[in-house]
Structures are given as structure tokens and as C-alpha cells.
Design an enzyme around this catalytic site. Structure first.
Site, short mmCIF file in Angstrom:
data_model
loop_
_atom_site.label_atom_id
_atom_site.label_comp_id
_atom_site.label_asym_id
_atom_site.label_seq_id
_atom_site.Cartn_x
_atom_site.Cartn_y
_atom_site.Cartn_z
CE1 TYR A 155 -42.46 10.80 -3.94
CE2 TYR A 155 -44.58 10.04 -4.77
CZ TYR A 155 -43.33 9.77 -4.25
OH TYR A 155 -42.94 8.46 -4.08
CE LYS B 8 -40.20 8.89 -6.17
NZ LYS B 8 -38.89 8.52 -5.64
CB SER C 299 -44.13 6.12 -7.15
OG SER C 299 -45.47 6.19 -6.73
P1 NAD Z 1 -38.35 7.20 3.71
O1 NAD Z 1 -38.62 8.64 3.89
O2 NAD Z 1 -38.57 6.30 4.87
O3 NAD Z 1 -36.86 6.97 3.17
C1 NAD Z 1 -36.21 7.91 2.37
C2 NAD Z 1 -34.84 8.14 2.98
O4 NAD Z 1 -34.11 9.08 2.18
C3 NAD Z 1 -34.89 8.71 4.40
O5 NAD Z 1 -34.08 7.92 5.23
C4 NAD Z 1 -34.34 10.13 4.26
O6 NAD Z 1 -33.66 10.54 5.42
C5 NAD Z 1 -33.43 9.98 3.05
N1 NAD Z 1 -33.23 11.20 2.26
C6 NAD Z 1 -34.16 12.08 1.81
N2 NAD Z 1 -33.56 13.06 1.10
C7 NAD Z 1 -32.23 12.79 1.10
C8 NAD Z 1 -31.10 13.44 0.55
N3 NAD Z 1 -31.21 14.59 -0.13
N4 NAD Z 1 -29.88 12.88 0.74
C9 NAD Z 1 -29.74 11.74 1.45
N5 NAD Z 1 -30.77 11.10 2.01
C10 NAD Z 1 -32.01 11.61 1.84
O7 NAD Z 1 -39.22 6.72 2.45
P2 NAD Z 1 -39.47 5.27 1.89
O8 NAD Z 1 -40.91 4.98 2.06
O9 NAD Z 1 -38.47 4.33 2.39
O10 NAD Z 1 -39.25 5.55 0.34
C11 NAD Z 1 -38.02 5.29 -0.32
C12 NAD Z 1 -38.14 5.69 -1.78
O11 NAD Z 1 -39.24 4.99 -2.37
C13 NAD Z 1 -38.46 7.18 -1.99
O12 NAD Z 1 -37.75 7.62 -3.12
C14 NAD Z 1 -39.95 7.20 -2.26
O13 NAD Z 1 -40.35 8.29 -3.07
C15 NAD Z 1 -40.12 5.87 -3.02
N6 NAD Z 1 -41.49 5.36 -2.94
C16 NAD Z 1 -42.04 5.18 -1.69
C17 NAD Z 1 -43.35 4.72 -1.61
C18 NAD Z 1 -44.01 4.54 -0.27
O14 NAD Z 1 -45.24 4.47 -0.20
N7 NAD Z 1 -43.27 4.42 0.83
C19 NAD Z 1 -44.08 4.45 -2.78
C20 NAD Z 1 -43.46 4.62 -4.01
C21 NAD Z 1 -42.15 5.09 -4.08
C1 UD1 Z 2 -50.38 8.04 -1.96
C2 UD1 Z 2 -49.98 9.17 -2.87
C3 UD1 Z 2 -49.13 8.61 -4.01
C4 UD1 Z 2 -47.91 7.88 -3.43
C5 UD1 Z 2 -48.40 6.79 -2.47
C6 UD1 Z 2 -47.28 6.08 -1.80
C7 UD1 Z 2 -51.74 10.86 -2.71
C8 UD1 Z 2 -52.86 11.54 -3.42
N1 UD1 Z 2 -51.16 9.84 -3.37
O1 UD1 Z 2 -51.06 7.09 -2.72
O2 UD1 Z 2 -48.71 9.62 -4.87
O3 UD1 Z 2 -47.16 7.28 -4.47
O4 UD1 Z 2 -49.22 7.40 -1.45
O5 UD1 Z 2 -46.60 6.92 -0.94
O6 UD1 Z 2 -51.36 11.24 -1.62
N2 UD1 Z 2 -57.01 6.79 2.78
C9 UD1 Z 2 -58.02 7.09 3.65
N3 UD1 Z 2 -57.71 7.73 4.82
C10 UD1 Z 2 -56.42 8.08 5.16
C11 UD1 Z 2 -55.38 7.77 4.24
C12 UD1 Z 2 -55.71 7.13 3.06
O7 UD1 Z 2 -59.19 6.79 3.40
O8 UD1 Z 2 -56.21 8.67 6.22
C13 UD1 Z 2 -57.33 6.07 1.52
C14 UD1 Z 2 -56.99 6.82 0.25
O9 UD1 Z 2 -58.08 7.62 -0.16
C15 UD1 Z 2 -56.71 5.65 -0.71
C16 UD1 Z 2 -56.13 4.57 0.20
O10 UD1 Z 2 -56.55 4.89 1.51
O11 UD1 Z 2 -57.92 5.17 -1.25
C17 UD1 Z 2 -54.60 4.52 0.18
O12 UD1 Z 2 -54.09 5.82 0.46
P1 UD1 Z 2 -52.53 6.10 0.64
O13 UD1 Z 2 -51.95 5.13 1.60
O14 UD1 Z 2 -52.37 7.55 0.95
O15 UD1 Z 2 -51.91 5.75 -0.78
P2 UD1 Z 2 -52.30 6.31 -2.23
O16 UD1 Z 2 -53.43 7.24 -2.19
O17 UD1 Z 2 -52.42 5.13 -3.12
#
Ligand code: NAD
Ligand code: UD1
Length: 341
Positions: free
Chosen positions: A148, A152, A124
Site C-alpha cells: 500500500y 503511494k 499518506s
Molecule cells: P475509501 O475506500 O472510502 O474511498 C476510496 C474510493 O475509491 C471508494 O469509493 C472506492 O469505491 C473507490 N475506488 C477504489 N478503486 C477504484 C478504481 N479502480 N476505480 C474507481 N474507483 C475506485 O477510502 P478513503 O479513506 O476515502 O481514502 C481516499 C484516498 O485517500 C485513498 O487513495 C487512500 O489511500 C488515501 N488515504 C486514506 C487515508 C485514510 O486513513 N482514510 C489515509 C491516507 C491516505
Molecule cells: C494505518 C496504516 C497506514 C495508513 C493509515 C491510514 C498500518 C500498519 N498502518 O496507520 O499505512 O496510512 O492506517 O489508513 O496498518 N490501534 C489499536 N487497535 C486497533 C487499531 C489501531 O491499538 O484495533 C492503534 C495502532 O497501533 C496505532 C493507532 O491505533 O497506534 C492508529 O492506528 P490506525 O488507525 O490503524 O492508523 P495507523 O497505524 O497510523
């Protein structure tokens, strides 16, 4: 070729399954369903016409993983499984380190035992902490302010150490910026269990009438309109990045361990996202500007050029498409996968 997709029933995983199938790979989903539903995989079947093998299991369960590696000839692993709520990770650090770090170590151990040596890891942009400048390149210093992000960074380090011990392994560290949007069909999308933490599901929740109003966390950032700026990336573009990352494993000019940003290179403010969603939904999004959220940064966007050079990937969809697609999913399924149809 069979690809083990841990966390494959989740938001990014389910979209990636579609792109894998489209590219001729066979996803085998391994998920404990702690934050997802098999309905997502039923929908993937509806979209692609292909059934996905699903195994309910936890990545901390070595025996279950050995069983999967024994049963299926796995070419590579895409490791999405993990917990992702920053605030929750501050309250429950042990749960996060156990699930994300111990789970990853157990998975990599099972790969080693079963001689599976290709892995793509979901990292991330959070690993860049508060970047000194933007756009962010992969060589920027890393830091973390919460468990979190810490999980990572630890997993990235574990994989870098595995690379030293086993230089023949193929390892891709993909640093996602802010994934949003949904598949064009409107059949799959993001379905947070609780009140959303992230911006896009919150805005769409307001538009659909589930949530009263958006709190914009801070209007006094040093950005053009005072609200936070992020690099929002369409989840389908992101999913395609995983296919490119897999294909790059076969390219001898790509290093066996590589790290790439998956972002668009463009930053949008919260108010710009609200305006784009107004347009997509044809509804005014009620909002108020409140205090900054602890741990937030002003501005974060990628320099995605290395991904283009190295794995021939670049994002193609802009924020209006991201909002249109989110709205199609949300308006068709106001309660996510709980909405029957
Ligand atoms: P998500 O929660 O929708 O998907 C994660 C999946 O992993 C879920 O289906 C959950 O049931 C499964 N899971 C969790 N723990 C588990 C375990 N111990 N064993 C087996 N399955 C397990 O999340 P996502 O948004 O699809 O994210 C996927 C990956 O990408 C995650 O590792 C997350 O940290 C990373 N990531 C997500 C974002 C984002 O904003 N969505 C941003 C950066 C990185
Ligand atoms: C957040 C996480 C980051 C994670 C990423 C993807 C925090 C501090 N950071 O990032 O670690 O990798 O999600 O899952 O939680 N915002 C509002 N109102 C809301 C929600 C968000 O104003 O209700 C604003 C935030 O201040 C930011 C932007 O929207 O400026 C995006 O927020 P968000 O979607 O939570 O993502 P990140 O903050 O980038």
C-alpha cells in the site's frame, strides 16, 4: 468549474464533495463503488441541496475516462480512488499495484490525452516509514514497508516525472495523517466493509455494540502512556485542504508541483483517544492491551506549518470534536449506509 473526483463516493471523497460545492466548484464523481455506496452521494445531496453527477467507472478503464473528459469540461482532477487496507495489500500485492498504480497511470494518461493538467493526489503519512524524529516535515526521507505504502510512493514518483516532462501541469501531493470524524449532520461518515483495521472505526464499533472489545496494539512503546501516538485529523478539515489546494493552483507564487502534510501537528495516544470517545459516547470502551501490530510505529505526527504558509490551510478541530462527530454518525447509523433512514 467541474472537478473530476475519482473515488468521490468514499469516505474522504464524499466529505470533499460537500466542501467543493460549498466553495462553488462542481464535483463530477467517478467511482467503481468497490468500497462505497451511492447512498453517500444521496446524503451529500440531502446536506447541500445539490445533485452530484455520478459516473460508475474504474480508473483502469481508459475508454471510460476519455468519455468523461470528452463530455465534461474538467478543470482539475482530485484523485482519491484506490485501495487502502495495509494488511490486505501485503496478502494481495498485485491487486494493490494494479488498482492503485495502474489505475493512476491510466488516469494520468487520459488527462494528458485530453489536456487536463491539474491534479491533486491522496498520498499518506505512511510514505515517511518509521520517522527518525517528530514532528515530520515534508523533506523527511521516504520509505515503505508494505505494498500500500509502496503504491503511494510510486504514484508520487510518477507525478514528479510528469512534472519534469510537463512543467506546466499543476500537481499537489497531499500527505494525509490519520483522517477520522464525520460530517456534523451525522449523515455521512466512515463505513468500513469488514472488521475495521483503523483505530477510530474500531472504537466506535465497540461503543455501538457491534464489536466486543478493542485490542490496543502494544502498551510498551516509548510514548508517555506506552500506547501508539498519531496525528488524528478531522475529515472535514482534510476535505477543506483539497479546496485550498485547488485554489493554490491559481496562485502564481505557488510552485507547479508541491507536497504538503495535512495533519494537525498534535499527537494523541490510543488511550487518550479511548478516553475522548468514552466522553463522546458516554459509554465505557472495553479494551485490552495486546501485542504490538506488525509494521506499527511508536509515534507519528506532522509539522503542518508548510501547508499554512503555502496553501493557507490549517486544521481547526480537536480530538473531542472528532470523537463527538464520529459518535453522531455511528450511533445514528450503527450499520453505516446499510442503516435505512
Ligand atoms: P475509501 O475506500 O472510502 O474511498 C476510496 C474510493 O475509491 C471508494 O469509493 C472506492 O469505491 C473507490 N475506488 C477504489 N478503486 C477504484 C478504481 N479502480 N476505480 C474507481 N474507483 C475506485 O477510502 P478513503 O479513506 O476515502 O481514502 C481516499 C484516498 O485517500 C485513498 O487513495 C487512500 O489511500 C488515501 N488515504 C486514506 C487515508 C485514510 O486513513 N482514510 C489515509 C491516507 C491516505
Ligand atoms: C494505518 C496504516 C497506514 C495508513 C493509515 C491510514 C498500518 C500498519 N498502518 O496507520 O499505512 O496510512 O492506517 O489508513 O496498518 N490501534 C489499536 N487497535 C486497533 C487499531 C489501531 O491499538 O484495533 C492503534 C495502532 O497501533 C496505532 C493507532 O491505533 O497506534 C492508529 O492506528 P490506525 O488507525 O490503524 O492508523 P495507523 O497505524 O497510523
Amino acid at each position: 468549474m467541474n472537478i473530476l473526483v475519482t473515488g468521490g463516493a468514499g469516505y474522504i471523497g464524499s466529505h470533499t464533495c460537500i466542501e467543493l460545492l460549498d466553495a462553488g466548484f462542481t464535483p463530477i464523481v467517478f467511482d467503481n463503488l468497490s468500497n462505497s455506496s451511492t447512498i453517500a452521494l444521496d446524503r451529500v445531496k440531502q446536506i447541500t441541496g445539490q445533485t452530484i453527477t455520478f459516473i460508475k467507472g474504474d480508473v483502469r478503464d481508459a475508454e471510460a475516462l476519455d468519455h468523461v473528459f470528452n463530455e465534461y469540461n474538467i478543470y482539475a482532477v482530485i484523485h482519491f480512488a484506490g485501495l487502502k487496507a495495509v494488511g490486505e495489500s501485503v496478502e494481495k500485492p498485485l491487486m494493490y499495484y494494479d488498482n492503485n498504480v495502474s489505475g493512476s497511470i491510466t488516469l494520468f494518461g487520459a488527462m494528458e490525452r485530453n489536456t487536463v493538467s491539474r491534479v491533486i493526489f491522496s498520498s499518506s503519512a505512511t510514505v515517511y516509514g518509521d520517522p527518525a524524529t517528530v514532528p515530520i516535515t515534508e523533506d523527511f526521507p521516504t520509505s515503505t514497508t508494505n505494498p500500500y505504502g509502496g503504491s503511494k510512493l510510486i504514484i508520487e514518483d510518477v507525478l514528479k516525472n510528469i512534472h519534469i516532462a510537463h512543467p506546466e501541469w499543476n500537481i499537489a501531493l497531499l500527505r494525509y495523517f490519520n483522517p477520522v470524524g464525520a460530517h456534523k449532520s451525522g449523515l455521512i461518515g466512515e463505513d468500513p466493509n469488514d472488521i475495521p483495521n483503523n483505530l477510530m472505526p474500531y472504537i466506535s464499533g465497540v461503543a455501538v455494540g457491534k464489536l466486543e472489545q478493542l485490542s490496543i496494539f502494544g502498551g510498551d512503546y516509548p510514548t508517555p502512556d506506552g500506547t501508539g501516538v498519531r496525528d488524528y485529523i478531522h475529515v472535514v478539515d482534510l476535505a477543506k485542504g483539497h479546496v485550498k489546494a485547488l485554489q493554490a493552483f491559481e496562485n502564481p507564487s505557488v510552485d507547479n508541483l508541491y507536497t504538503v502534510n495535512l495533519g494537525t501537528g498534535k499527537g494523541y495516544s490510543v488511550l487518550e483517544m479511548v478516553a475522548a470517545f468514552n466522553k463522546a459516547s458516554n459509554k465505557p470502551i472495553k479494551y485490552q492491551i495486546t501485542d504490538r501490530r506488525a509494521g506499527d510505529i511508536a509515534c507519528c505526527y506532522a509539522d503542518p506549518s508548510y501547508a499554512k504558509t503555502l496553501i493557507d490551510w490549517e486544521a481547526t478541530m480537536g480530538v473531542q470534536v472528532m470523537c463527538d462527530d464520529t459518535w453522531r454518525w455511528q450511533s445514528n447509523h450503527p450499520t453505516g449506509y446499510k442503516t435505512n433512514d
